[in-house]
Design a protein around this motif. Sequence first.
Motif, PDB file in Angstrom:
ATOM      1  N   LEU A 174      -7.926  -0.705  -7.705  1.00  0.00           N
ATOM      2  CA  LEU A 174      -7.739   0.918  -7.731  1.00  0.00           C
ATOM      3  C   LEU A 174      -6.047   1.273  -7.728  1.00  0.00           C
ATOM      4  O   LEU A 174      -5.637   2.342  -8.381  1.00  0.00           O
ATOM      5  N   PHE A 175      -5.241   0.592  -7.092  1.00  0.00           N
ATOM      6  CA  PHE A 175      -4.071   0.857  -6.547  1.00  0.00           C
ATOM      7  C   PHE A 175      -2.948   0.097  -7.287  1.00  0.00           C
ATOM      8  O   PHE A 175      -1.688   0.610  -7.404  1.00  0.00           O
ATOM      9  N   GLY A 176      -3.129  -1.101  -7.849  1.00  0.00           N
ATOM     10  CA  GLY A 176      -2.253  -1.847  -8.495  1.00  0.00           C
ATOM     11  C   GLY A 176      -1.632  -1.066  -9.538  1.00  0.00           C
ATOM     12  O   GLY A 176      -0.365  -1.642  -9.738  1.00  0.00           O
ATOM     13  N   ASP A 177      -1.990  -0.481 -10.511  1.00  0.00           N
ATOM     14  CA  ASP A 177      -1.236   0.297 -11.119  1.00  0.00           C
ATOM     15  C   ASP A 177      -1.519   1.810 -11.187  1.00  0.00           C
ATOM     16  O   ASP A 177      -1.427   2.480 -12.152  1.00  0.00           O
ATOM     17  N   SER A 178      -1.554   2.387  -9.932  1.00  0.00           N
ATOM     18  CA  SER A 178      -1.535   3.582  -9.603  1.00  0.00           C
ATOM     19  C   SER A 178       0.048   4.240  -9.497  1.00  0.00           C
ATOM     20  O   SER A 178       0.991   3.360  -9.457  1.00  0.00           O
ATOM     21  N   PHE A 179       0.146   5.483  -9.022  1.00  0.00           N
ATOM     22  CA  PHE A 179       1.568   6.009  -9.007  1.00  0.00           C
ATOM     23  C   PHE A 179       2.142   5.318  -7.936  1.00  0.00           C
ATOM     24  O   PHE A 179       3.291   5.453  -7.741  1.00  0.00           O
ATOM     25  N   MET A 180       1.432   4.606  -6.987  1.00  0.00           N
ATOM     26  CA  MET A 180       1.980   4.166  -5.994  1.00  0.00           C
ATOM     27  C   MET A 180       2.455   2.702  -5.958  1.00  0.00           C
ATOM     28  O   MET A 180       2.765   2.080  -5.229  1.00  0.00           O
ATOM     29  N   ALA A 181       2.313   2.176  -7.457  1.00  0.00           N
ATOM     30  CA  ALA A 181       2.297   0.703  -7.664  1.00  0.00           C
ATOM     31  C   ALA A 181       3.614   0.155  -7.362  1.00  0.00           C
ATOM     32  O   ALA A 181       3.887  -1.065  -6.866  1.00  0.00           O
ATOM     33  N   GLU A 182       4.711   1.054  -7.476  1.00  0.00           N
ATOM     34  CA  GLU A 182       6.161   0.460  -7.091  1.00  0.00           C
ATOM     35  C   GLU A 182       6.528   0.646  -5.487  1.00  0.00           C
ATOM     36  O   GLU A 182       7.543   0.600  -5.184  1.00  0.00           O
ATOM     37  N   SER A 183       5.716   1.265  -5.045  1.00  0.00           N
ATOM     38  CA  SER A 183       6.193   1.231  -3.452  1.00  0.00           C
ATOM     39  C   SER A 183       5.757   0.050  -2.703  1.00  0.00           C
ATOM     40  O   SER A 183       5.121  -0.646  -3.122  1.00  0.00           O
ATOM     41  N   PHE A 184       6.409   0.039  -1.619  1.00  0.00           N
ATOM     42  CA  PHE A 184       6.257  -1.152  -0.575  1.00  0.00           C
ATOM     43  C   PHE A 184       4.847  -1.052  -0.371  1.00  0.00           C
ATOM     44  O   PHE A 184       4.187  -0.132   0.002  1.00  0.00           O
ATOM     45  N   ALA A 185       4.135  -2.356  -0.237  1.00  0.00           N
ATOM     46  CA  ALA A 185       2.796  -2.423   0.532  1.00  0.00           C
ATOM     47  C   ALA A 185       3.114  -2.238   1.887  1.00  0.00           C
ATOM     48  O   ALA A 185       3.915  -2.105   2.465  1.00  0.00           O
ATOM     49  N   PRO A 186       1.939  -1.745   2.484  1.00  0.00           N
ATOM     50  CA  PRO A 186       1.984  -1.200   3.759  1.00  0.00           C
ATOM     51  C   PRO A 186       2.564  -2.291   4.612  1.00  0.00           C
ATOM     52  O   PRO A 186       2.167  -3.503   4.749  1.00  0.00           O
ATOM     53  N   GLY A 187       3.428  -1.842   5.681  1.00  0.00           N
ATOM     54  CA  GLY A 187       4.170  -2.650   6.702  1.00  0.00           C
ATOM     55  C   GLY A 187       5.418  -3.461   6.108  1.00  0.00           C
ATOM     56  O   GLY A 187       6.082  -4.057   6.720  1.00  0.00           O
ATOM     57  N   MET A 188       5.587  -3.189   4.574  1.00  0.00           N
ATOM     58  CA  MET A 188       6.851  -3.762   3.945  1.00  0.00           C
ATOM     59  C   MET A 188       7.897  -3.032   4.056  1.00  0.00           C
ATOM     60  O   MET A 188       7.933  -1.502   3.997  1.00  0.00           O
ATOM     61  N   THR A 189       9.240  -3.280   4.223  1.00  0.00           N
ATOM     62  CA  THR A 189      10.502  -2.666   4.048  1.00  0.00           C
ATOM     63  C   THR A 189      11.454  -3.362   3.256  1.00  0.00           C
ATOM     64  O   THR A 189      11.094  -4.430   2.658  1.00  0.00           O
ATOM     65  N   ASP A 190      12.535  -2.768   2.807  1.00  0.00           N
ATOM     66  CA  ASP A 190      13.666  -3.370   2.291  1.00  0.00           C
ATOM     67  C   ASP A 190      14.447  -4.491   2.929  1.00  0.00           C
ATOM     68  O   ASP A 190      15.419  -4.960   2.452  1.00  0.00           O
ATOM     69  N   GLU A 191      14.118  -4.554   4.265  1.00  0.00           N
ATOM     70  CA  GLU A 191      14.933  -5.724   5.042  1.00  0.00           C
ATOM     71  C   GLU A 191      14.220  -7.097   4.879  1.00  0.00           C
ATOM     72  O   GLU A 191      12.957  -7.223   5.031  1.00  0.00           O
ATOM     73  N   THR A 192      14.902  -7.991   4.528  1.00  0.00           N
ATOM     74  CA  THR A 192      14.838  -9.297   4.374  1.00  0.00           C
ATOM     75  C   THR A 192      13.938  -9.983   5.743  1.00  0.00           C
ATOM     76  O   THR A 192      14.262  -9.555   6.773  1.00  0.00           O
ATOM     77  N   TYR A 193      12.969 -10.628   5.569  1.00  0.00           N
ATOM     78  CA  TYR A 193      11.945 -11.185   6.632  1.00  0.00           C
ATOM     79  C   TYR A 193      12.663 -11.529   7.953  1.00  0.00           C
ATOM     80  O   TYR A 193      12.523 -11.116   9.021  1.00  0.00           O
ATOM     81  N   VAL A 194      13.779 -12.582   7.394  1.00  0.00           N
ATOM     82  CA  VAL A 194      14.332 -13.122   8.882  1.00  0.00           C
ATOM     83  C   VAL A 194      15.189 -12.433   9.507  1.00  0.00           C
ATOM     84  O   VAL A 194      15.659 -12.469  10.621  1.00  0.00           O
TER      85      VAL A 194
END
Length: 326
Positions: A174-194
């Motif tokens: 449903l969402f993989g190719d939606s208008f949200m496709a290039e948004s971060f997945a829930p809980g994700m940010t542009d900060e690297t994990y470490v």
Amino acid sequence: MMETAPLFDVIARGPEGGAAYWLKTEDGYRIRMGHWPAPSDARGTVFLLCGRTEYIEKYGPAAVEFAARGYGMLAIDWRGQGLADRVLPKDPMKGHVGGILDYQLDLKAVIAAAKELGLPEPFHFVGHSMGGAIGLRHIMTPGHVFASAAFSAPMWGIKAPAPLHPFRILLAQLFGDSFMAESFAPGMTDETYVYRSSFNENRLTRDPAMWSWLISQAAAEPALTIGGATIHWVAESLLECEALSALPSPDLPCYCALGGEEKIVHTPAVHDRMARWPNAAFDVMPGSEHEIMMEVPATRTKFYDRCAEMFDAAGGRDAGVRAESA
């Protein structure tokens, strides 16, 4: 001639003689390959297929370990991470891919480069996390080049929140190719994990020295890092895991290790695959988190020894004859 690429030796802590190269995939992406040579009596070459967010320099110590056991090693910056071309140039910190099978084009370019360089054969691979899915897909293809396959916490299933897990495939569709496709997945940010986790809360390693080293790498060469995955990347990965799960295991020597405290990949999918892989070896490492090769020394040593035993046997070499430093 392949063009030389940067290799950050100081932070990599790899063997002497390492080099990196720019490679061009058939669909036009520039990726980076790093190579550390084996001793003069090389037993073969190990392809380190790393996970999402990772980069060549993270596996310098792995190259040291494999060199001590008689093997050269190469590693890859997949498209979208490390110094490879980012898939979303305007949002370079987003972990994104056009299609999950695009990674096969990266691996194809690396195999061609390894042959062009005349790297010692036989070829083996270690697939960590996302690299485990890429590697499994490759060896399910006729005519692959590998004599054996090892896996570290392979991404053969993605852990979703319990209430959503039964609906993960539908949500991906449903969402993989939606208008949200290039948004971060829930809980994700542009900060690297470490940077967004503490040692006590991290899901990668219980070795404080390794955790500190990963932070120092990110600080020294921030261009190597990326942040969270996009909705499209997650959807593509979920659908690929589902597709792989329906296929039989390849007829190839296999060793797999999984942390007893694994919290990133969906562990039932790993157990299911290994139960369906005849004559494969499978270790669950007690107390270990996701990154077996970044874990405490005893865990790392066991993993590298088990890999080398299989590589030796698959390559027709005497597993009892090893470099003294192994």
